[in-house]
Scaffold this motif. Sequence first.
Motif, PDB file in Angstrom:
ATOM      1  N   VAL A  29      41.291   7.018  21.529  1.00  0.00           N
ATOM      2  CA  VAL A  29      41.979   7.739  20.461  1.00  0.00           C
ATOM      3  C   VAL A  29      41.214   8.990  20.061  1.00  0.00           C
ATOM      4  CG1 VAL A  29      42.641   7.600  18.023  1.00  0.00           C
ATOM      5  CG2 VAL A  29      43.164   5.712  19.561  1.00  0.00           C
ATOM      6  N   VAL A  81      49.176  10.144  16.334  1.00  0.00           N
ATOM      7  CA  VAL A  81      48.686   8.774  16.501  1.00  0.00           C
ATOM      8  C   VAL A  81      48.776   8.030  15.177  1.00  0.00           C
ATOM      9  CG1 VAL A  81      46.651   7.368  16.989  1.00  0.00           C
ATOM     10  CG2 VAL A  81      47.210   9.304  18.469  1.00  0.00           C
ATOM     11  N   THR A  82      48.372   8.687  14.100  1.00  0.00           N
ATOM     12  CA  THR A  82      48.434   8.065  12.775  1.00  0.00           C
ATOM     13  C   THR A  82      49.873   7.809  12.358  1.00  0.00           C
ATOM     14  OG1 THR A  82      46.361   9.117  12.103  1.00  0.00           O
ATOM     15  CG2 THR A  82      47.825   8.353  10.349  1.00  0.00           C
ATOM     16  N   ASN A 105      51.277   4.862  14.075  1.00  0.00           N
ATOM     17  CA  ASN A 105      50.696   3.650  13.509  1.00  0.00           C
ATOM     18  C   ASN A 105      51.353   3.273  12.195  1.00  0.00           C
ATOM     19  OD1 ASN A 105      48.045   2.212  14.563  1.00  0.00           O
ATOM     20  ND2 ASN A 105      48.046   4.281  15.372  1.00  0.00           N
ATOM     21  N   LEU A 124      48.042   1.837  26.464  1.00  0.00           N
ATOM     22  CA  LEU A 124      46.888   2.700  26.198  1.00  0.00           C
ATOM     23  C   LEU A 124      46.419   3.420  27.460  1.00  0.00           C
ATOM     24  CD1 LEU A 124      44.851   3.534  23.969  1.00  0.00           C
ATOM     25  CD2 LEU A 124      43.409   1.620  24.710  1.00  0.00           C
ATOM     26  N   SER A 165      48.898   6.478  28.292  1.00  0.00           N
ATOM     27  CA  SER A 165      48.942   7.407  27.158  1.00  0.00           C
ATOM     28  C   SER A 165      47.618   8.145  26.985  1.00  0.00           C
ATOM     29  CB  SER A 165      49.295   6.651  25.868  1.00  0.00           C
ATOM     30  OG  SER A 165      48.301   5.707  25.526  1.00  0.00           O
ATOM     31  N   THR A 166      46.530   7.593  27.482  1.00  0.00           N
ATOM     32  CA  THR A 166      45.241   8.295  27.466  1.00  0.00           C
ATOM     33  C   THR A 166      45.127   9.253  28.655  1.00  0.00           C
ATOM     34  OG1 THR A 166      44.168   6.427  26.357  1.00  0.00           O
ATOM     35  CG2 THR A 166      42.747   8.007  27.475  1.00  0.00           C
ATOM     36  N   GLN A 176      47.143  12.653  28.652  1.00  0.00           N
ATOM     37  CA  GLN A 176      46.687  13.757  27.795  1.00  0.00           C
ATOM     38  C   GLN A 176      45.894  14.787  28.588  1.00  0.00           C
ATOM     39  OE1 GLN A 176      45.029  12.536  23.889  1.00  0.00           O
ATOM     40  NE2 GLN A 176      45.979  10.542  24.264  1.00  0.00           N
ATOM     41  N   ARG A 228      50.824  11.591  22.661  1.00  0.00           N
ATOM     42  CA  ARG A 228      50.039  11.159  21.508  1.00  0.00           C
ATOM     43  C   ARG A 228      50.797  10.120  20.668  1.00  0.00           C
ATOM     44  NH1 ARG A 228      44.821  11.578  20.477  1.00  0.00           N
ATOM     45  NH2 ARG A 228      45.170  12.117  18.291  1.00  0.00           N
ATOM     46  N   GLN A 272      50.429   6.909  22.424  1.00  0.00           N
ATOM     47  CA  GLN A 272      49.112   6.319  22.197  1.00  0.00           C
ATOM     48  C   GLN A 272      49.044   5.660  20.818  1.00  0.00           C
ATOM     49  OE1 GLN A 272      45.474   8.838  21.842  1.00  0.00           O
ATOM     50  NE2 GLN A 272      44.709   7.623  23.561  1.00  0.00           N
ATOM     51  N   GLY A 273      49.669   6.264  19.837  1.00  0.00           N
ATOM     52  CA  GLY A 273      49.720   5.655  18.514  1.00  0.00           C
ATOM     53  C   GLY A 273      50.466   4.330  18.527  1.00  0.00           C
ATOM     54  N   VAL A 330      48.147   1.658  19.952  1.00  0.00           N
ATOM     55  CA  VAL A 330      47.180   1.163  18.973  1.00  0.00           C
ATOM     56  C   VAL A 330      47.859   0.217  17.983  1.00  0.00           C
ATOM     57  CG1 VAL A 330      45.609   1.831  17.119  1.00  0.00           C
ATOM     58  CG2 VAL A 330      45.701   3.194  19.206  1.00  0.00           C
TER      59      VAL A 330
END
Length: 441
Positions: free
Chosen positions: A275, A303-304, A307, A334, A337-338, A341, A354, A357-358, A361
């Motif tokens: 992240v 990402v936030t 979440n 994950l 999505s990593t 980037q 992104r 990826q959120g 998580v």
Amino acid sequence: MGLLGRLVAPIVGGDRRVIVLGSARMVGAIGNSFLIVVLPLYIASGIVNLEGLLGGQIGVGAATVPVTEPLLIGFVLSLFGFLNSLSQPWTGRLSDRAGARRPFILAGIALLGTASGLYVFATDYWTLVVLRAAQGLGAALTIPAVVALVNEYAAGAEERGENFGVFNTFRLFGYGFGPILAGVVVEGGPYDLSGLGIETVLGRPAVIDGFDAAFLAACAGAYLSFALVYWLVHDTEESAASSDTDVSIRVFGDDRLLDPVFALGLATVAMGICVALFATLQNQINLRLDQAPIWFGIQFAAVTIANVVFQVPVGRAADRFGRRPFLLAGFVLLVPSTLLQGVVTTPVTMLAVRLLQGIAVAFAFPPSLAIAGDIASEGESGSTLSVLTMGFGLGVAIGPLTSGFLVEYGFIVPFAVGAALAVGALLAVVTQVEETLGVSA
């Protein structure tokens, strides 16, 4: 019911004690995340005396690097994360031994808030270092005790995932939007308070610049959080059942290589690194994608945002259908999505990755906490759950340093290494972590 109503309803319907704890953490997170934006600007403004530091060198032999302003900024920011994460197993164990969570939470919040207020007097670099270190220790006192109390508030395993989902939603909301508010406060300064009949503030004229306003706002936010916890949060009978057994971190399992909680802790370190790789590379990403800086801010927040949207639904579903399916899905997501980037070439596709990826998580973290909570014996929640909170904090602290070093070998390299770590985390979860909740209808 509109979209907003559907998102808020599961939270409002949750345990009110968890909502209070989440709200307190949200207020505290807003105040603390102010400093992520404010401290680099404050150091770069010239207010902080860096004389005698710049131009020197640290390291030995080939590992020697020059001391630059970005390096000094990076150190003071990373110090919080390392002290916070590495201290959590000890503070979690202390709260277990004491049989109380609330005093640790209050002490940690007070330390965070007081240090935030004292920044207005900090005009040399080492004072900033001491205050940031104090805040790291304050967070270490607070986080394991708060997470343990959220776990203990669950009436049974069927509520644990939802509790963690609600709590993390509030916490992440504060962390995600704090930097935005900080930017507004700093840019809006100076603030003339003489019109309010205030002649001096902390011995200074009643004109507060943007930096001091941000520090004081962070301090006020922390003490508002303190008041919420003091009046509305109490320990449980389970908190008082302090453990007389050894509550040290178990590394090896009884019937497998690793203890499942330790395996989840390692996986969470990898997740935190993945992240946080993005954070250091603003200039490279903006240049590569030919995008304005505002795009980076939106992508960083994605990402936030994901979440906040998915934590509660995932936590509730994990209580009903089991922890492991969501945990595995999170680490599966994950990986791409990593890696992506480091591959995408447009601002919109970076935003989409992104967001993915959120979601990863959100799928992985609440079930991880729920599994650790299921495994924790009575009176051992603090030390058990601190393995995961420490892991994520450590990963978030390591991630920016990792990407800043590896990007010199190629833009995709940090993200490829992150994806490889995510694969390793997935293998650890698949082979070392079993379901702790039976599937229910």
